[in-house]
Design a protein around this motif. Structure first.
Motif, PDB file in Angstrom:
ATOM      1  N   LYS A 102       8.015 -35.611 -14.450  1.00 11.66           N
ATOM      2  CA  LYS A 102       8.012 -35.015 -12.840  1.00 11.66           C
ATOM      3  C   LYS A 102       9.035 -35.660 -12.328  1.00 11.66           C
ATOM      4  CE  LYS A 102       6.158 -31.949 -10.165  1.00 11.66           C
ATOM      5  NZ  LYS A 102       5.254 -31.269  -9.312  1.00 11.66           N
ATOM      6  N   GLY A 103       9.546 -35.916 -11.246  1.00  8.48           N
ATOM      7  CA  GLY A 103      10.332 -36.704 -10.265  1.00  8.48           C
ATOM      8  C   GLY A 103      11.346 -37.270 -10.549  1.00  8.48           C
ATOM      9  N   SER A 104      12.047 -37.906 -12.578  1.00  7.27           N
ATOM     10  CA  SER A 104      13.152 -38.562 -12.732  1.00  7.27           C
ATOM     11  C   SER A 104      14.126 -38.604 -12.346  1.00  7.27           C
ATOM     12  CB  SER A 104      12.239 -38.597 -14.481  1.00  7.27           C
ATOM     13  OG  SER A 104      12.609 -37.722 -14.602  1.00  7.27           O
ATOM     14  N   GLY A 105      14.244 -37.487 -11.332  1.00  6.83           N
ATOM     15  CA  GLY A 105      15.974 -37.200 -11.675  1.00  6.83           C
ATOM     16  C   GLY A 105      16.522 -36.140 -12.112  1.00  6.83           C
ATOM     17  N   ARG A 106      17.808 -35.782 -11.978  1.00  6.63           N
ATOM     18  CA  ARG A 106      19.052 -35.038 -13.059  1.00  6.63           C
ATOM     19  C   ARG A 106      18.423 -35.105 -14.769  1.00  6.63           C
ATOM     20  NH1 ARG A 106      23.731 -34.963  -9.307  1.00  6.63           N
ATOM     21  NH2 ARG A 106      24.629 -35.241 -11.024  1.00  6.63           N
ATOM     22  N   PRO A 107      18.861 -34.638 -15.282  1.00  7.61           N
ATOM     23  CA  PRO A 107      19.369 -35.029 -16.610  1.00  7.61           C
ATOM     24  C   PRO A 107      20.047 -35.881 -16.633  1.00  7.61           C
ATOM     25  CG  PRO A 107      19.409 -32.361 -16.443  1.00  7.61           C
ATOM     26  CD  PRO A 107      19.181 -33.078 -15.007  1.00  7.61           C
ATOM     27  N   THR A 108      20.987 -36.771 -17.695  1.00  3.22           N
ATOM     28  CA  THR A 108      21.895 -37.521 -17.758  1.00  3.22           C
ATOM     29  C   THR A 108      22.918 -36.904 -18.318  1.00  3.22           C
ATOM     30  OG1 THR A 108      20.930 -38.793 -20.124  1.00  3.22           O
ATOM     31  CG2 THR A 108      20.282 -39.901 -17.260  1.00  3.22           C
ATOM     32  N   ARG A 112      22.479 -33.986 -21.200  1.00  6.41           N
ATOM     33  CA  ARG A 112      23.283 -32.521 -20.682  1.00  6.41           C
ATOM     34  C   ARG A 112      23.598 -32.038 -22.248  1.00  6.41           C
ATOM     35  NH1 ARG A 112      23.163 -27.761 -19.453  1.00  6.41           N
ATOM     36  NH2 ARG A 112      22.448 -28.686 -17.463  1.00  6.41           N
ATOM     37  N   ARG A 113      23.926 -32.925 -23.139  1.00  4.07           N
ATOM     38  CA  ARG A 113      24.714 -32.617 -23.750  1.00  4.07           C
ATOM     39  C   ARG A 113      23.851 -31.876 -25.807  1.00  4.07           C
ATOM     40  NH1 ARG A 113      27.731 -37.301 -23.307  1.00  4.07           N
ATOM     41  NH2 ARG A 113      25.897 -38.934 -24.076  1.00  4.07           N
ATOM     42  N   ASP A 114      22.963 -32.813 -25.267  1.00  2.00           N
ATOM     43  CA  ASP A 114      21.700 -32.355 -26.054  1.00  2.00           C
ATOM     44  C   ASP A 114      20.915 -30.563 -25.372  1.00  2.00           C
ATOM     45  OD1 ASP A 114      20.730 -34.726 -27.591  1.00  2.00           O
ATOM     46  OD2 ASP A 114      20.071 -35.470 -26.006  1.00  2.00           O
ATOM     47  N   ILE A 115      20.968 -30.003 -24.531  1.00  4.01           N
ATOM     48  CA  ILE A 115      20.995 -29.300 -22.992  1.00  4.01           C
ATOM     49  C   ILE A 115      22.039 -28.145 -24.313  1.00  4.01           C
ATOM     50  CG2 ILE A 115      20.606 -27.224 -21.611  1.00  4.01           C
ATOM     51  CD1 ILE A 115      19.159 -30.304 -20.445  1.00  4.01           C
ATOM     52  N   ASP A 116      22.836 -28.653 -24.037  1.00  6.01           N
ATOM     53  CA  ASP A 116      24.210 -27.795 -24.711  1.00  6.01           C
ATOM     54  C   ASP A 116      24.095 -27.865 -26.314  1.00  6.01           C
ATOM     55  OD1 ASP A 116      25.386 -27.646 -21.658  1.00  6.01           O
ATOM     56  OD2 ASP A 116      26.987 -28.904 -21.864  1.00  6.01           O
ATOM     57  N   ASN A 117      23.811 -28.514 -26.770  1.00  2.81           N
ATOM     58  CA  ASN A 117      24.389 -28.134 -28.601  1.00  2.81           C
ATOM     59  C   ASN A 117      23.447 -27.739 -29.063  1.00  2.81           C
ATOM     60  OD1 ASN A 117      26.130 -29.912 -28.977  1.00  2.81           O
ATOM     61  ND2 ASN A 117      25.005 -32.030 -29.191  1.00  2.81           N
TER      62      ASN A 117
END
Length: 123
Positions: A102-108, A112-117
Motif C-alpha cells: 500500500k502506498g507504493s505508487g502507480r503500476p510500472t 501494466r503489461r502483465d495486467i493486460d496479458n
C-alpha cells in the motif's frame, strides 16, 4: 427515547445524523427487525448494529437523559457482541492479497503489461 438518539447518546455513532442514516439503510435492528430512526427503545431490548463490517450486539440497560461521557457508557448498555465477529475482521485483513504494498505508487510499465496479458487470457 428514539433509537437514533439512543445510539448517539451511548457513543455508537459520532453524530445523530449518522445514526439516523444507519437506521434508514437497515444497519440497525431491534430484535432482528429493521427499524426506522423514530422507533422507541426500551430497557432489556437487544440492538444489532452493523458498523465497519462488524455486527455489534448491544443490550439496553437504561436510557440516558442526554449524551454521556465515554466512561459512563457502560451504565446504559452492555456489549454482548460475540468474539467471532471481531475474529472475522482479522481474517478479512489476511484474505486481502495485495500484489503491491500500500502506498507504493502507480503500476510500472511491466505491471501494466502483465495486467493486460492477464485480461487478454481471460477474454
Amino acid at each position: 427515547m428514539r433509537i437514533d438518539k439512543y445510539l448517539w447518546c451511548i457513543r455508537v455513532f459520532k453524530t445523530r445524523s449518522i445514526a439516523t442514516t444507519a437506521c434508514k439503510k437497515g444497519q440497525v435492528k431491534i430484535n432482528n427487525s429493521s427499524v426506522k430512526p423514530s422507533k422507541e427503545v426500551f430497557s432489556n431490548e437487544i440492538i444489532l448494529v452493523r458498523k465497519n463490517q462488524i455486527n455489534y450486539q448491544i443490550k439496553v440497560l437504561d436510557l440516558p437523559k442526554s449524551r454521556v461521557g465515554a466512561k459512563l457508557v457502560d451504565l446504559y448498555r452492555k456489549d454482548i457482541t460475540p468474539k467471532e465477529e471481531f475474529e472475522k475482521t482479522e481474517l478479512l485483513k489476511f484474505a486481502k492479497d495485495y500484489y503491491r504494498k500500500k502506498g507504493s505508487g502507480r503500476p510500472t510499465k511491466k505491471d501494466r503489461r502483465d495486467i493486460d496479458n492477464y485480461q487478454d487470457d481471460i477474454d
